[in-house]
Design a protein around this motif. Structure first.
Motif, PDB file in Angstrom:
ATOM      1  N   UNK A 163      30.065  64.228  54.138  1.00  0.00           N
ATOM      2  CA  UNK A 163      29.212  64.557  55.278  1.00  0.00           C
ATOM      3  C   UNK A 163      29.127  63.360  56.211  1.00  0.00           C
ATOM      4  N   UNK A 164      29.280  63.609  57.518  1.00  0.00           N
ATOM      5  CA  UNK A 164      29.218  62.572  58.544  1.00  0.00           C
ATOM      6  C   UNK A 164      28.006  62.841  59.422  1.00  0.00           C
ATOM      7  N   UNK A 165      27.132  61.852  59.568  1.00  0.00           N
ATOM      8  CA  UNK A 165      25.940  61.991  60.406  1.00  0.00           C
ATOM      9  C   UNK A 165      26.261  61.622  61.845  1.00  0.00           C
ATOM     10  N   UNK A 211      33.814  66.662  56.447  1.00  0.00           N
ATOM     11  CA  UNK A 211      35.221  66.286  56.330  1.00  0.00           C
ATOM     12  C   UNK A 211      35.703  66.779  54.965  1.00  0.00           C
ATOM     13  N   UNK A 212      36.703  67.654  54.969  1.00  0.00           N
ATOM     14  CA  UNK A 212      37.243  68.198  53.722  1.00  0.00           C
ATOM     15  C   UNK A 212      38.759  68.248  53.822  1.00  0.00           C
ATOM     16  N   UNK A 213      39.415  68.431  52.695  1.00  0.00           N
ATOM     17  CA  UNK A 213      40.878  68.493  52.686  1.00  0.00           C
ATOM     18  C   UNK A 213      41.345  69.451  51.599  1.00  0.00           C
ATOM     19  N   UNK A 214      42.396  70.216  51.860  1.00  0.00           N
ATOM     20  CA  UNK A 214      42.985  71.044  50.813  1.00  0.00           C
ATOM     21  C   UNK A 214      43.934  70.214  49.961  1.00  0.00           C
ATOM     22  N   UNK A 215      44.090  70.589  48.727  1.00  0.00           N
ATOM     23  CA  UNK A 215      44.995  69.857  47.835  1.00  0.00           C
ATOM     24  C   UNK A 215      46.410  69.880  48.387  1.00  0.00           C
ATOM     25  N   UNK A 216      47.023  68.707  48.481  1.00  0.00           N
ATOM     26  CA  UNK A 216      48.400  68.525  48.921  1.00  0.00           C
ATOM     27  C   UNK A 216      48.653  69.114  50.302  1.00  0.00           C
ATOM     28  N   UNK A 217      47.597  69.249  51.115  1.00  0.00           N
ATOM     29  CA  UNK A 217      47.780  69.687  52.490  1.00  0.00           C
ATOM     30  C   UNK A 217      48.094  71.151  52.678  1.00  0.00           C
ATOM     31  N   UNK A 236      42.930  66.925  60.987  1.00  0.00           N
ATOM     32  CA  UNK A 236      43.175  65.486  61.085  1.00  0.00           C
ATOM     33  C   UNK A 236      44.634  65.164  60.791  1.00  0.00           C
ATOM     34  N   UNK A 237      45.126  64.011  61.262  1.00  0.00           N
ATOM     35  CA  UNK A 237      46.492  63.589  60.919  1.00  0.00           C
ATOM     36  C   UNK A 237      46.639  63.186  59.454  1.00  0.00           C
ATOM     37  N   UNK A 238      45.556  63.275  58.681  1.00  0.00           N
ATOM     38  CA  UNK A 238      45.615  62.960  57.250  1.00  0.00           C
ATOM     39  C   UNK A 238      45.454  64.229  56.413  1.00  0.00           C
ATOM     40  N   UNK A 239      45.858  65.347  57.035  1.00  0.00           N
ATOM     41  CA  UNK A 239      45.900  66.654  56.367  1.00  0.00           C
ATOM     42  C   UNK A 239      44.529  67.109  55.864  1.00  0.00           C
ATOM     43  N   UNK A 240      43.549  66.931  56.712  1.00  0.00           N
ATOM     44  CA  UNK A 240      42.202  67.388  56.394  1.00  0.00           C
ATOM     45  C   UNK A 240      41.595  68.134  57.556  1.00  0.00           C
ATOM     46  N   UNK A 241      40.334  68.513  57.391  1.00  0.00           N
ATOM     47  CA  UNK A 241      39.598  69.231  58.425  1.00  0.00           C
ATOM     48  C   UNK A 241      38.279  68.528  58.707  1.00  0.00           C
ATOM     49  N   UNK A 242      37.842  68.591  59.957  1.00  0.00           N
ATOM     50  CA  UNK A 242      36.502  68.177  60.349  1.00  0.00           C
ATOM     51  C   UNK A 242      35.807  69.408  60.940  1.00  0.00           C
ATOM     52  N   UNK A 243      34.632  69.720  60.417  1.00  0.00           N
ATOM     53  CA  UNK A 243      33.870  70.882  60.887  1.00  0.00           C
ATOM     54  C   UNK A 243      32.505  70.385  61.360  1.00  0.00           C
TER      55      UNK A 243
END
Length: 427
Positions: A251-253, A262-268, A288-295
């Motif tokens: 969680x980002x405040x 900020x979450x990510x699926x396994x192996x993108x 994200x460029x690191x194979x994750x999501x920001x919601x």
């Protein structure tokens, strides 16, 4: 040794949404998503596309883009129509050149310089790219970065980088050149830098700035002068010295009292069901460029409840989660060049350096910065190497041993810690 210029005698065959690539597991479509920005409607459209036209999964790339695999030839037209209808392909002639990464937490955590302006610059640059006919000459690999000043995407090796500074100024970087411009001029300056690259690359076969042969430097200063864009010299620090780590899961405040996840699926790789679980009250999802999501857009209780739900859905939601920082290329059976099924062989870990499992020496999609390289060999084995961006820190050997223990030990190391060379181990 430093990498030399690349000489190519063929055209760029990089896939897109319309130009599909034939892989061993069916056709592949690559969807460019500038800055990784998606509306909730577009997220649901991608979920539908994975179910109707692909293999049920969406693959995230190291540029914040997505890939659909296993597409039957009979589904290509229907897929393109869905993308047009939902605004995911605003220009058919330019869809392969919309390669723009952006700071995924811009405007969400109080860091950087003017988060809202970063998003505005991103959208303006995308619009300029799509409006000019000459930009279709750019390679499908040519990359722009729009950084809000924190240095995260400025460190990803883009061809043209916009790095926000104080007082609404921006450093424009291309190759070894860096100039400061006013913020409102930045998108047009990035476009002129790309035009200057094409002029310098004429007749060389270069697809990217790093491919240019000696004597073909990009003339950034004259390009901006011709376009009437005022610019001054600017110190350009080495991004390897100051680039922060990717945003960790959790969680980002935000300063306004809201929260982002900020979450990510396994192996993108993310399923259609996981995609549908993502959208939140903010109406936006960022890849994200690191194979994750920001919601973004949650209140405190809502953020905690949704994070638990996404954890239940199979996302990585904590920095210490087993699959945090672990990536892999497609591998077998989808890629004909792969020597192993790396998605099957990849192992969870316990933090430390990011690790990337590669099916061959091309190491597609590997991270930037310091990382652990686990690469399959023709002998049915894996090499384990700690790598970094600096030329003098290329390879680190690891002792023979059990693969899981070797990778875990490597993730706790750093380039230069063990000498030079490459260690080999079996699973």
């Amino acid at each position: 040794m430093p990498r030399g210029p690349v000489v190519r005698d063929r055209g760029d065959a990089c896939p897109g949404a319309l130009r599909l690539h034939t892989a061993d597991d069916g056709n592949l479509a690559r969807l460019r998503l500038p800055g990784g920005l998606l509306t909730d409607r577009q997220v649901h459209a991608l979920a539908t596309a994975t179910e109707r036209y692909a293999d049920g999964h969406l693959t995230l790339t190291s540029r914040g883009n997505t890939e659909l695999r296993g597409i039957a030839a009979t589904h290509a037209t229907a897929l393109a129509e869905l993308l047009r209808h939902t605004g995911l392909m605003p220009s058919e002639s330019h869809e392969r050149v919309r390669n723009i990464v952006a700071s995924p937490l811009a405007g969400l955590d109080g860091r950087g310089h003017g988060g809202a302006r970063t998003t505005a610059r991103l959208r303006a640059l995308d619009a300029l790219l799509c409006a000019e006919e000459w930009t279709t000459a750019l390679s499908g690999r040519f990359l722009f970065a729009v950084d809000d000043g924190r240095g995260d995407v400025a460190s990803l090796g883009a061809d043209v980088t916009l790095l926000a500074q104080e007082r609404d100024t921006v450093v424009v970087r291309v190759g070894a050149s860096a100039l400061r411009v006013d913020g409102p001029d930045a998108p047009r300056a990035a476009l002129e830098a790309a035009r200057a690259f094409l002029e310098s690359a004429a007749g060389t076969g270069a697809w990217r700035v790093r491919d240019l042969p000696p004597g073909h430097d990009v003339g950034l200063a004259p390009a901006l002068a011709r376009a009437g864009i005022p610019a001054t010299t600017a110190p350009d620090p080495d991004p390897r010295q100051s680039a922060p780590a990717p945003p960790p899961p959790g969680i980002v405040a935000s300063p306004d009292g809201s929260y982002a996840l900020v979450v990510a699926p396994a192996l993108g790789r993310v399923t259609a069901g996981q995609l549908r679980a993502l959208p939140g009250p903010g109406g936006e999802v960022r890849i994200t460029p690191w194979r994750g999501f920001v919601v973004p857009g949650f209140d405190g209780p809502g953020a905690r409840a949704r994070l638990r739900a996404l954890d239940d859905a199979g996302f990585t939601t904590r920095p210490d989660a087993p699959w945090a920082g672990v990536g892999a290329c497609t591998g077998r059976p989808g890629c004909a060049k792969a020597l192993a099924d790396v998605r099957r062989d990849a192992l969870p870990g316990a933090g430390g350096l990011p690790v990337h499992w590669s099916g061959c020496e091309r190491r597609c999609g590997h991270p930037h910065g310091d990382w652990v390289d686990v690469t399959a060999t023709a002998e049915g084995r894996y090499t384990v190497t700690v790598r970094g961006d600096a030329p003098e820190e290329q390879q680190v050997p690891l002792d023979e041993g059990e693969l899981a223990a070797t990778v875990a030990r490597a993730r706790g190391g750093r380039p230069g810690a063990y000498g030079t060379g490459t260690g080999t181990t079996t699973r």
